[in-house]
Design an enzyme around this catalytic site. Structure first.
Site, PDB file in Angstrom:
ATOM      1  N   ARG A   1       0.839  -1.203   0.000  1.00  0.00           N
ATOM      2  CA  ARG A   1       0.000   0.000   0.000  1.00  0.00           C
ATOM      3  C   ARG A   1       0.875   1.255   0.000  1.00  0.00           C
ATOM      4  O   ARG A   1       0.603   2.211  -0.726  1.00  0.00           O
ATOM      5  CB  ARG A   1      -0.939   0.000   1.203  1.00  0.00           C
ATOM      6  CG  ARG A   1      -2.012  -1.070   1.146  1.00  0.00           C
ATOM      7  CD  ARG A   1      -2.921  -1.033   2.360  1.00  0.00           C
ATOM      8  NE  ARG A   1      -3.777   0.161   2.362  1.00  0.00           N
ATOM      9  CZ  ARG A   1      -4.573   0.495   3.372  1.00  0.00           C
ATOM     10  NH1 ARG A   1      -4.614  -0.258   4.464  1.00  0.00           N
ATOM     11  NH2 ARG A   1      -5.326   1.577   3.299  1.00  0.00           N
TER      12      ARG A   1
ATOM     13  N   CYS B   1      -1.424   5.840   9.408  1.00  0.00           N
ATOM     14  CA  CYS B   1      -1.740   4.599   8.698  1.00  0.00           C
ATOM     15  C   CYS B   1      -2.752   4.942   7.622  1.00  0.00           C
ATOM     16  O   CYS B   1      -2.591   5.919   6.899  1.00  0.00           O
ATOM     17  CB  CYS B   1      -2.273   3.547   9.674  1.00  0.00           C
ATOM     18  SG  CYS B   1      -3.690   4.111  10.663  1.00  0.00           S
TER      19      CYS B   1
END
Length: 295
Positions: A192, A251
Site C-alpha cells: 500500500r 496509517c
C-alpha cells in the site's frame, strides 16, 4: 512506559488477573460483521466496543478527518459510561488482529484521556482461547456483562477533560514534509505504501518523505509483540536523533497507527504524534502524493 503498568498483558497473566481483580474486558474486533461475530462468540464476560459507531465519529466525506475521526470527548464519555468503564476500572482490550484491528486504537484513546489502568491482550482472542479462556455466545447484558468483574454492569458518568496525547493535523503533516528534522512514519503494509495496490482508499501511494515501518513488524512470527528491548532497538534506530515531538505516525485511517504507538510505549519510549486522518484524509485533500511509478 508511561507508568508501571505494562500496556501489554500476556494471556497467562490475564487468566490470573481475572480471578482476583475487578476488570472490564472489552472485545474490539472490527470490520464487516463485527457485531454479529461478537454475538456469535466472544471471550466470556467481554463487552463489545464498535470501531465505527463508538470509537470514531465518521463523517459523510472521509476528506473531513479521514475514515475514522475521533469522536468528541462527550461522545467518548458516553461510550465509556455505556460500557460500564469508570476512571478506576482496569480495562483489558482484545481483538482478532493482534491488537491492530481496534484494540490499540481503544487503548490509545483511553490513555489519551488519562485513564491509568488499560492493557491490550497480547496475541488477541486466539491466544486467550489457547490459554484456556472460555467463550460465550450470550448477549453481553446484565450479569454476563460483568462476569469477569464479578459485578453487574455499573454505569457511572465518565468525565473527560481533554485529549492528552500528542496529535498532528493535516497542516502539521504538510509542514513536516518540508522539514528535514521531522519524521513521518507510515505503518501500512509495504504494498500500500509503495502504491502497488489500495484496497480501501481512492488513491494508492504515500505521503512525500514518509518512511514505511509496517505495524506487523512489531510482532514475532507467532503474532505476539516483540520484547520491549527488541522494540526499543528497532524504533531508536528508526528515529535516530529525533525527539518524539518531531515524529508523526499514521496509517490508513488512524487505527493501526495506534499499534505502533502501543509498541513504542511497551518499549518504554515516549509516544510521538498520531495523525488520525492519515492517508484516507491526506489523499482526498489535494495534497502532494507519491504514487507508483508506471513501467
Amino acid at each position: 512506559m508511561s507508568n508501571l503498568l505494562s500496556p501489554i498483558i500476556k494471556p497467562h497473566e490475564w487468566l490470573a488477573l481475572k480471578q482476583t481483580n475487578l476488570c472490564v474486558l472489552v472485545d474490539a474486533r472490527a470490520g464487516a460483521g463485527a457485531k454479529e461475530r461478537y454475538a456469535t462468540n466472544h471471550l466470556e464476560g467481554a463487552r463489545h466496543a464498535d470501531l465505527d459507531s463508538q470509537l470514531a465519529d465518521i463523517k459523510p466525506n472521509a476528506a473531513d478527518g479521514g475514515r475514522h475521526p475521533l469522536p468528541s470527548l462527550t461522545q467518548f464519555a458516553e461510550v465509556l459510561t455505556h460500557l460500564g468503564i469508570t476512571p478506576n476500572s482496569h480495562v483489558v482490550i482484545y481483538d482478532d488482529k493482534n491488537g491492530a484491528n481496534a484494540a490499540a486504537r481503544f487503548w490509545w484513546m483511553l490513555k489519551s484521556i488519562g485513564h491509568k489502568a488499560v492493557q491490550v491482550l497480547d496475541g488477541g482472542m486466539d491466544a486467550a482461547i489457547k490459554a484456556g479462556h472460555p467463550l460465550s455466545n450470550q448477549a453481553a447484558t446484565g450479569k454476563e456483562q460483568g462476569a469477569i468483574t464479578k459485578n453487574a454492569l455499573v454505569q457511572v458518568p465518565y468525565l473527560i477533560q481533554a485529549w492528552q496525547l500528542p496529535m498532528a493535523d493535516i497542516d502539521e503533516v504538510d509542514k513536516a514534509t518540508h522539514d528535514k528534522n521531522s519524521l513521518i512514519i507510515d505503518v501500512r503494509e509495504a504494498g500500500r505504501y509503495n502504491g502497488e495496490f489500495e484496497p480501501i482508499d481512492l488513491i494508492a501511494g504515500h505521503i512525500p518523505y514518509a518512511v514505511n515501518i509496517p505495524f506487523s513488524s512489531n510482532l514475532d512470527k507467532e503474532g505476539y509483540f516483540l520484547s520491549p528491548s527488541e522494540l526499543r532497538v528497532k524504533y531508536e534506530n528508526a528515529l535516530t536523533d529525533k525527539q518524539p515531538e518531531q515524529v508523526i505516525v499514521h496509517c490508513g485511517s488512524g487505527v493501526t497507527a495506534c499499534h505502533t504507538l502501543l509498541a513504542m510505549d511497551y518499549a518504554g519510549m515516549a509516544m510521538p504524534k498520531l495523525y488520525v486522518g492519515s492517508w484516507s484524509e491526506w489523499s482526498r485533500n489535494d495534497r502532494p502524493l507519491i504514487t507508483k511509478t508506471k513501467d
